[in-house]
Design an enzyme around this catalytic site. Structure first.
Site, PDB file in Angstrom:
ATOM      1  N   TYR A  22     -60.592 -86.959 -54.547  1.00 32.32           N
ATOM      2  CA  TYR A  22     -60.552 -85.499 -54.579  1.00 32.32           C
ATOM      3  C   TYR A  22     -61.769 -84.856 -55.229  1.00 32.32           C
ATOM      4  CZ  TYR A  22     -55.735 -86.501 -53.389  1.00 32.32           C
ATOM      5  OH  TYR A  22     -54.612 -86.974 -52.763  1.00 32.32           O
ATOM      6  N   ASN A  73     -53.546 -75.110 -49.419  1.00 32.12           N
ATOM      7  CA  ASN A  73     -53.611 -76.552 -49.612  1.00 32.12           C
ATOM      8  C   ASN A  73     -52.270 -76.907 -50.238  1.00 32.12           C
ATOM      9  OD1 ASN A  73     -53.916 -79.190 -50.415  1.00 32.12           O
ATOM     10  ND2 ASN A  73     -56.003 -78.916 -51.176  1.00 32.12           N
ATOM     11  N   HIS A  99     -57.572 -79.292 -46.822  1.00 26.99           N
ATOM     12  CA  HIS A  99     -57.383 -80.540 -47.572  1.00 26.99           C
ATOM     13  C   HIS A  99     -58.748 -81.001 -48.056  1.00 26.99           C
ATOM     14  CE1 HIS A  99     -53.271 -80.822 -46.244  1.00 26.99           C
ATOM     15  NE2 HIS A  99     -53.706 -80.499 -45.040  1.00 26.99           N
ATOM     16  N   LEU A 100     -58.826 -81.354 -49.322  1.00 20.16           N
ATOM     17  CA  LEU A 100     -60.088 -81.832 -49.890  1.00 20.16           C
ATOM     18  C   LEU A 100     -60.523 -83.144 -49.256  1.00 20.16           C
ATOM     19  CD1 LEU A 100     -59.201 -81.005 -53.570  1.00 20.16           C
ATOM     20  CD2 LEU A 100     -60.993 -79.900 -52.228  1.00 20.16           C
ATOM     21  N   SER A 101     -59.570 -84.038 -49.058  1.00 24.13           N
ATOM     22  CA  SER A 101     -59.884 -85.349 -48.478  1.00 24.13           C
ATOM     23  C   SER A 101     -59.594 -85.333 -46.977  1.00 24.13           C
ATOM     24  CB  SER A 101     -59.040 -86.441 -49.144  1.00 24.13           C
ATOM     25  OG  SER A 101     -57.675 -86.290 -48.808  1.00 24.13           O
ATOM     26  N   ARG A 110     -49.842 -89.349 -44.159  1.00 30.80           N
ATOM     27  CA  ARG A 110     -50.622 -88.119 -44.339  1.00 30.80           C
ATOM     28  C   ARG A 110     -51.153 -87.572 -43.014  1.00 30.80           C
ATOM     29  NH1 ARG A 110     -51.402 -87.619 -49.881  1.00 30.80           N
ATOM     30  NH2 ARG A 110     -51.418 -89.591 -51.004  1.00 30.80           N
TER      31      ARG A 110
END
Length: 148
Positions: A22, A73, A99-101, A110
């Site tokens: 992250y 998010n 989403h950060l990732s 996911r």
């Protein structure tokens, strides 16, 4: 122009929680960048982070009538929350999921988003910049609709 920015569970731990996934930026640092860019665009950010699904829904319902868009998010609730999906759909807000990732390069659970079907788009894997890109798109879309 007002844009809601809603962050879900565990995002309050950004900077210290799994930085290899992250990043090292805190949520406060990310929010500061988003607020700065919003001001440059003539927009205001109303931000909230909560670990509780119900509180996230309450935030959307409380502010939906005074906003032109939503950046969300939802963290882990992305993959599980039909109630949050319903709140977004019922709000009438144009929403962008962030989403950060890159969730598609991670565990298979996911790969499914309960929210994607009620969001205009999704930005994943671009770190904190995803919030900026979502903001810029929402502001541009609102201006195209004549909502300045």
């Amino acid at each position: 122009m007002r844009i809601l920015l809603l962050n879900g569970p565990n995002l309050n731990l950004l900077g210290s929680r799994e930085p290899q996934i992250y990043g090292r930026d805190t949520l406060a640092e990310i929010l500061s960048r988003v607020e700065k860019r919003a001001a440059e665009l003539g927009a205001e950010i109303v931000a909230h982070q909560d670990n509780s699904e119900g509180a996230m829904i309450d935030f959307i319902q409380k502010h939906q009538s005074e906003a032109e868009g939503l950046i969300i998010n939802a963290g882990g609730y992305t993959h599980t929350s039909i109630a949050l999906r319903d709140a977004i759909a019922g709000s009438g807000l144009r929403a962008v999921e962030v989403h950060l990732s890159n969730v598609y390069a991670r565990e298979s659970f996911r790969h499914t988003s309960m929210l994607a079907g009620v969001c205009a788009g999704m930005i994943a894997g671009l770190g904190w910049r995803g919030y900026i890109y979502a903001l810029e798109w929402l502001v541009a879309a609102a201006k195209e609709d004549g909502k300045e």
